[in-house]
Structures are given as structure tokens and as C-alpha cells.
Enzyme design. Structure first.
Site, mmCIF file in Angstrom:
data_model
loop_
_atom_site.group_PDB
_atom_site.id
_atom_site.type_symbol
_atom_site.label_atom_id
_atom_site.label_comp_id
_atom_site.label_asym_id
_atom_site.label_seq_id
_atom_site.Cartn_x
_atom_site.Cartn_y
_atom_site.Cartn_z
ATOM 1 C CB THR A 276 -1.027 0.131 1.133
ATOM 2 O OG1 THR A 276 -0.102 -0.510 2.456
ATOM 3 C CG2 THR A 276 -2.061 -0.722 1.085
ATOM 4 C CG ASP B 295 2.376 -6.738 0.876
ATOM 5 O OD1 ASP B 295 2.056 -8.097 0.806
ATOM 6 O OD2 ASP B 295 1.608 -6.072 0.937
ATOM 7 C CE LYS C 257 0.090 -8.356 3.407
ATOM 8 N NZ LYS C 257 -0.499 -8.232 1.638
ATOM 9 C CD GLU D 161 -2.515 -8.649 -3.038
ATOM 10 O OE1 GLU D 161 -3.070 -8.733 -4.245
ATOM 11 O OE2 GLU D 161 -2.205 -7.411 -2.565
ATOM 12 C CD GLU E 178 -7.767 -5.804 1.276
ATOM 13 O OE1 GLU E 178 -6.435 -6.217 1.058
ATOM 14 O OE2 GLU E 178 -7.816 -4.466 0.870
HETATM 15 O O1 KIV Z 1 -0.444 -3.599 1.579
HETATM 16 C C1 KIV Z 1 -0.978 -3.636 2.541
HETATM 17 O O2 KIV Z 1 -0.962 -2.743 3.378
HETATM 18 C C2 KIV Z 1 -1.892 -4.653 2.867
HETATM 19 C C3 KIV Z 1 -3.300 -4.462 3.809
HETATM 20 C C4 KIV Z 1 -4.058 -3.659 3.552
HETATM 21 C C5 KIV Z 1 -3.475 -5.860 4.418
HETATM 22 O O3 KIV Z 1 -1.998 -5.798 2.225
#
Ligand code: KIV
EC number: 2.1.2.11
Length: 274
Positions: A57, A95, A125, A127, A190
Site C-alpha cells: 500500500t 509484502d 506476505k 497475495e 480482505e
Molecule cells: O499492503 C497492505 O498494506 C496490505 C494491507 C491492507 C493488509 O496488504
């Protein structure tokens, strides 16, 4: 888990991935917020957040774009390294950005390796559920802890045609189970109806961390800038604004401008003397 009774049940030493997963069995709700730099990471960590997500994000919040798609591995490393340097207790998760793991499990290994080795983060993390189970298995098999992310996957915005609540129950359950079976230690849900999130949470042994997935998840995550009221015009149903920091900043900066112009700042108390 070693806990400090005076510290609200938080670990007395830095959070580990196994402690994070075990919180579900202990019935302890997990708290996660995003951070992208030293100042915010240090503040959230000192306040006692359980985990900090260096989310992609940052493409929207920091870079001002309308999606996360242009974020690169190098940018994630730049931000995550600052966050890790600030943090003493929280679990730091970074991420994997769009197209940094989609090409092949080998590409995912290389980029996850860089994200962990060059930042010091505890986990990545990514997706995906059923479609990324092979990659999650490969990473976890190489001792890279993986948090999966299913439901609304913002990196799929082009193919799903927008940021929409995901309501197809069986594919959501299949994704969550596939991620768990592949070795994920936790899973972000989400924008999923709360009833489906509750069923997934009851089915899985690993914690579910919800954003727009209702109160029955094992924990919650929000984008810090959004929950503190720093993102004008962003008002999805799931978002609770805990502060109006934009207003606080506006008042403070207006006062500074005014006092500088009328010469009431700096006064003698803010001046050095011979
Ligand atoms: O990238 C991010 O901040 C996210 C959250 C919204 C879970 O994946």
C-alpha cells in the site's frame, strides 16, 4: 510464550512467527498496522502493536498512485529496512509486490530471499491461495515464513475490475485452506463478508487477520494512515477513523505560519543567548 504481565500480555522479547501463530490457540486477538518508515514504526512498536506490515500500500499512501501495481522489490527493501531498524518488539512482515513472485517459484525464492536478507524482516506476505500454493510451499520449505492474503487481492485489481468485496464462499475457503496446507503461518482476509470470514477462521488452525472481514477473525489489520485520518476522501465501510490527524496537522501548520509572520515565533524561550 514468555509474556510480561505488566505489558498487557505481549511477549517480553521480540515476537516470533511461532508465537504469532500460537496466539490463536491462546485466544489472544492479534493487532497489526502498516508502517513504511522509521518514525512511524518506532511509534507503533513502542505503543505495543503485535506486528507491523510493510505493505505494498506504500504505492498509494507514500507514492500517491491509484494502485499498488508499480511498487518494486527495491522500494519494498528501502522502506522495510527503515522499519526493521526502528522496531524492538513487533513482528515485521514485508509484502512481496506485484510480479515479484508470479513468474515462478524460483523468482519468488530469489525475491523473498532479498526481502528477508536485505531488511531483517521476519516474514513475507504474498497475495494468493490456491493459485500460489506451490510458491508458498516452496518458500516455507526453505524456511521463509509466509503470511498469505486472500479475499480482495489489490494486486488483482486489473483482472477483477476494481476493489470489490469478494463473496464467493467456496473459492475463499479453498484459497484459505490451500494457503494453510502450503505452510502459511497466518492469512490476511480482505473485504470478505463477516459470516464467511468467521467460517474460515473456525476452520483454519492458523490465525486470520481481517481487514473488512468483520469481528470474528483472529486479528485485525488496518493501514495506519487511513485509521488516523490522513487519507482524505478514503471512506470504505470497513474503515474506522480513530483520529483526525489531518486536521491536527492543518491547525499546527497554520499556527506556525501565522506566528512566524507576526513574529511571535520564535520568542525568547526558543532563542540562544551569548
Ligand atoms: O499492503 C497492505 O498494506 C496490505 C494491507 C491492507 C493488509 O496488504
Amino acid at each position: 510464550m514468555t509474556t510480561d504481565a505488566d505489558n498487557g500480555g505481549q511477549p517480553a522479547s521480540p515476537w516470533t512467527v511461532p508465537q504469532f501463530s500460537a496466539a490463536k490457540q491462546q485466544g489472544r486477538k492479534l493487532t497489526v498496522l502498516t508502517a513504511y518508515d522509521f518514525t512511524w514504526a518506532q511509534l507503533l512498536d513502542e505503543i505495543g502493536i503485535d506486528a507491523i506490515l510493510v505493505g505494498d500500500t506504500l504505492g498509494m499512501v507514500v507514492q500517491g498512485r491509484n494502485s499498488t501495481l508499480r511498487v518494486t522489490v527495491d522500494q519494498m527493501i528501502y522502506h522495510a529496512e527503515m522499519v526493521v531498524r526502528a522496531v524492538k518488539q513487533a513482528l515485521v512482515i514485508v509484502d512481496m509486490p506485484f510480479m515479484s513472485f508470479h513468474v515462478s517459484p524460483e523468482q519468488a525464492m530469489e525475491n523473498a530471499g532479498r526481502l528477508i536478507k536485505e531488511t531483517g524482516a521476519a516474514a513475507v506476505k504474498l497475495e494468493g491461495g490456491v493459485n500460489q500454493a506451490g510458491t508458498i510451499a516452496k518458500l516455507t520449505g526453505a524456511d521463509v515464513p509466509v503470511m498469505a492474503h486472500v479475499g480482495l487481492k489489490p494486486q488483482s485489481v486489473l483482472s477483477i475490475g476494481g476493489y470489490k468485496v469478494q463473496r464467493a464462499k467456496q473459492p475463499l475457503l479453498d484459497d484459505a485452506l490451500a494457503a494453510q496446507e502450503a505452510g502459511a503461518f497466518a492469512i490476511v482476509l480482505e473485504c470478505v463478508p463477516r459470516e464467511i470470514a468467521a467460517e474460515i477462521t473456525a476452520t483454519l488452525t492458523i490465525p486470520t487477520i481481517g481487514i473488512g472481514a468483520g469481528p470474528d477473525c483472529d486479528g485485525q489489520v488496518l493501514v495506519t494512515n487511513d485509521m488516523l485520518g490522513l487519507t482524505p476522501g478514503f471512506t470504505p465501510k470497513f474503515l474506522k477513523k480513530y483520529a483526525d490527524l489531518r486536521n491536527t496537522v492543518e491547525t499546527s501548520v497554520r499556527n506556525y505560519i501565522q506566528e512566524t509572520r507576526d513574529n511571535s515565533f520564535p520568542d525568547d524561550s526558543h532563542s540562544f543567548h551569548e
